[in-house]
Design an enzyme around this catalytic site. Structure first.
Site, PDB file in Angstrom:
ATOM      1  N   HIS A 191       1.606  -1.966   9.137  1.00  0.00           N
ATOM      2  CA  HIS A 191       0.286  -1.330   9.075  1.00  0.00           C
ATOM      3  C   HIS A 191      -0.668  -2.053  10.022  1.00  0.00           C
ATOM      4  O   HIS A 191      -0.478  -3.217  10.321  1.00  0.00           O
ATOM      5  CB  HIS A 191      -0.339  -1.503   7.685  1.00  0.00           C
ATOM      6  CG  HIS A 191       0.485  -1.061   6.532  1.00  0.00           C
ATOM      7  ND1 HIS A 191       0.278   0.136   5.908  1.00  0.00           N
ATOM      8  CD2 HIS A 191       1.502  -1.660   5.864  1.00  0.00           C
ATOM      9  CE1 HIS A 191       1.134   0.261   4.884  1.00  0.00           C
ATOM     10  NE2 HIS A 191       1.882  -0.819   4.840  1.00  0.00           N
ATOM     11  N   TYR A 192      -1.737  -1.354  10.397  1.00  0.00           N
ATOM     12  CA  TYR A 192      -2.915  -2.099  10.857  1.00  0.00           C
ATOM     13  C   TYR A 192      -3.949  -2.037   9.747  1.00  0.00           C
ATOM     14  O   TYR A 192      -3.917  -1.136   8.907  1.00  0.00           O
ATOM     15  CB  TYR A 192      -3.445  -1.609  12.201  1.00  0.00           C
ATOM     16  CG  TYR A 192      -4.012  -0.213  12.323  1.00  0.00           C
ATOM     17  CD1 TYR A 192      -4.912   0.312  11.399  1.00  0.00           C
ATOM     18  CD2 TYR A 192      -3.686   0.590  13.419  1.00  0.00           C
ATOM     19  CE1 TYR A 192      -5.447   1.588  11.542  1.00  0.00           C
ATOM     20  CE2 TYR A 192      -4.213   1.869  13.561  1.00  0.00           C
ATOM     21  CZ  TYR A 192      -5.096   2.350  12.615  1.00  0.00           C
ATOM     22  OH  TYR A 192      -5.623   3.605  12.758  1.00  0.00           O
ATOM     23  N   THR A 193      -4.876  -3.025   9.762  1.00  0.00           N
ATOM     24  CA  THR A 193      -5.867  -3.067   8.684  1.00  0.00           C
ATOM     25  C   THR A 193      -6.898  -1.951   8.837  1.00  0.00           C
ATOM     26  O   THR A 193      -7.396  -1.441   7.830  1.00  0.00           O
ATOM     27  CB  THR A 193      -6.585  -4.429   8.665  1.00  0.00           C
ATOM     28  OG1 THR A 193      -7.043  -4.726   9.987  1.00  0.00           O
ATOM     29  CG2 THR A 193      -5.645  -5.530   8.190  1.00  0.00           C
TER      30      THR A 193
ATOM     31  N   HIS B  30       3.541   2.866   8.953  1.00  0.00           N
ATOM     32  CA  HIS B  30       2.984   3.623   7.837  1.00  0.00           C
ATOM     33  C   HIS B  30       2.965   5.124   8.154  1.00  0.00           C
ATOM     34  O   HIS B  30       3.242   5.962   7.303  1.00  0.00           O
ATOM     35  CB  HIS B  30       1.577   3.102   7.531  1.00  0.00           C
ATOM     36  CG  HIS B  30       1.096   3.416   6.165  1.00  0.00           C
ATOM     37  ND1 HIS B  30      -0.166   3.082   5.735  1.00  0.00           N
ATOM     38  CD2 HIS B  30       1.686   4.040   5.112  1.00  0.00           C
ATOM     39  CE1 HIS B  30      -0.323   3.496   4.483  1.00  0.00           C
ATOM     40  NE2 HIS B  30       0.785   4.087   4.084  1.00  0.00           N
TER      41      HIS B  30
ATOM     42  N   GLU C 245       0.419  -6.152   6.768  1.00  0.00           N
ATOM     43  CA  GLU C 245      -0.857  -5.679   7.335  1.00  0.00           C
ATOM     44  C   GLU C 245      -1.171  -6.515   8.568  1.00  0.00           C
ATOM     45  O   GLU C 245      -1.228  -7.751   8.500  1.00  0.00           O
ATOM     46  CB  GLU C 245      -1.994  -5.808   6.319  1.00  0.00           C
ATOM     47  CG  GLU C 245      -1.969  -4.764   5.209  1.00  0.00           C
ATOM     48  CD  GLU C 245      -2.505  -3.395   5.640  1.00  0.00           C
ATOM     49  OE1 GLU C 245      -2.997  -3.264   6.790  1.00  0.00           O
ATOM     50  OE2 GLU C 245      -2.427  -2.461   4.817  1.00  0.00           O
TER      51      GLU C 245
ATOM     52  N   ASP D 198      -1.426   4.660  11.124  1.00  0.00           N
ATOM     53  CA  ASP D 198      -1.228   3.267  11.532  1.00  0.00           C
ATOM     54  C   ASP D 198       0.265   2.911  11.545  1.00  0.00           C
ATOM     55  O   ASP D 198       1.039   3.559  10.836  1.00  0.00           O
ATOM     56  CB  ASP D 198      -2.009   2.320  10.602  1.00  0.00           C
ATOM     57  CG  ASP D 198      -1.571   2.370   9.145  1.00  0.00           C
ATOM     58  OD1 ASP D 198      -1.500   3.471   8.574  1.00  0.00           O
ATOM     59  OD2 ASP D 198      -1.278   1.301   8.587  1.00  0.00           O
TER      60      ASP D 198
HETATM   61 ZN   LIG Z   1      -1.261   1.476   6.422  1.00  0.00          ZN
END
Ligand SMILES: [Zn+2]
Length: 253
Positions: A34-36, A141, A99, A151
């Site tokens: 993921h990215y935040t 994600h 993340e 993301d």
């Molecule tokens: Zn995510």
């Protein structure tokens, strides 16, 4: 002192209360990236540790490469939400979530610093080795929740990860002309595209109708595997990249 041991030697533990049992004692066999998607790292980390948010991830990787572990790998962290991959719909029970600090699309998709990506690579190598997770089960994600999630984004350097044995990737077929398929079309070629996407793992109907859902899945595929043009249109480059990716999978059984 923290109340959980670290599973990864390179991580510092800052626990989150947001986790539960993996359903059915499931062992993790997906790494989900993921990215935040938030303006700053501190706010993102605090949100993932706030009981009110009911979200978390196992790991959190700062832009300078520092790694935080928030949830023990054996536990079910809450990062995936509703999703699907290769028959699994409880992705949280099936995965370890990472993340990666980046403001994402809302912040104009700034590049991921090399030092951060190096950290992500080392962390993924370690997790994959300890849990015997194959490269084709290192996902974004957006792969498991097309359209709902975008993301880690089309700037994420999947190719660089793959050069380091993390994730499954083939060099995308260059953009070019040729027949393409898009929303509203129907017929056997559409069904064939859907079959290939479903075989790879995506949650797409095999109906022969290029529906909204199919468009979202094509878009998710492009975001990960053919990021030059993310438009949900199954062009020749997209179809060829997908075909080569399937051929590059380890033989089943
Ligand atoms: Zn995510």
């Amino acid at each position: 002192m923290s109340d959980i041991p670290s599973d990864y030697a390179g991580a510092r533990v800052i626990p989150s209360p947001n986790h539960g049992e993996r359903k059915g004692g499931r062992r993790p066999d997906i790494i989900l990236l993921h990215y935040t998607g938030m303006p700053d790292a501190h706010g993102a980390l605090e949100w993932l540790r706030n009981p009110v948010s009911e979200v978390s991830s196992h790991y959190f990787v700062y832009e300078d490469g520092r790694v935080i572990q928030m949830v023990p790998e054996a536990r079910r962290a809450w990062h995936a939400g509703a999703g699907f991959w290769k028959g699994d719909s409880d992705i949280n029970s099936a995965s370890i979530g990472i993340e990666i600090v980046n403001p994402g699309h809302p912040g104009g998709l700034p590049p991921f610093p090399d030092v951060q990506i190096n950290s992500v690579i080392k962390l993924c190598q370690d997790i994959a080795k300890r849990w015997a997770i194959p490269p084709e089960r290192v996902l974004g994600h957006s792969d498991i929740a097309p359209r709902r999630k975008i993301d880690p984004g089309e700037n994420f350097p999947w190719g660089l990860l793959a050069e380091n044995g993390v994730g499954h990737y083939v060099r995308p077929t260059p953009l070019g002309g040729g027949r393409f398929f898009q929303k509203g079309e129907a017929g056997p070629p559409v069904e064939a595209i859907q079959s290939m996407l479903a075989l790879y793992g995506y949650g797409v109907p095999v109906s022969g109708e290029f529906c909204e859902r199919t468009e979202g899945v094509v878009e998710a595929f492009q975001r990960h595997f053919r990021p030059e043009k993310v438009d949900g249109v199954a062009d020749a480059s997209t179809i060829d990249t997908l075909h080569r990716l399937l051929k590059a999978l380890p033989a089943i059984g």
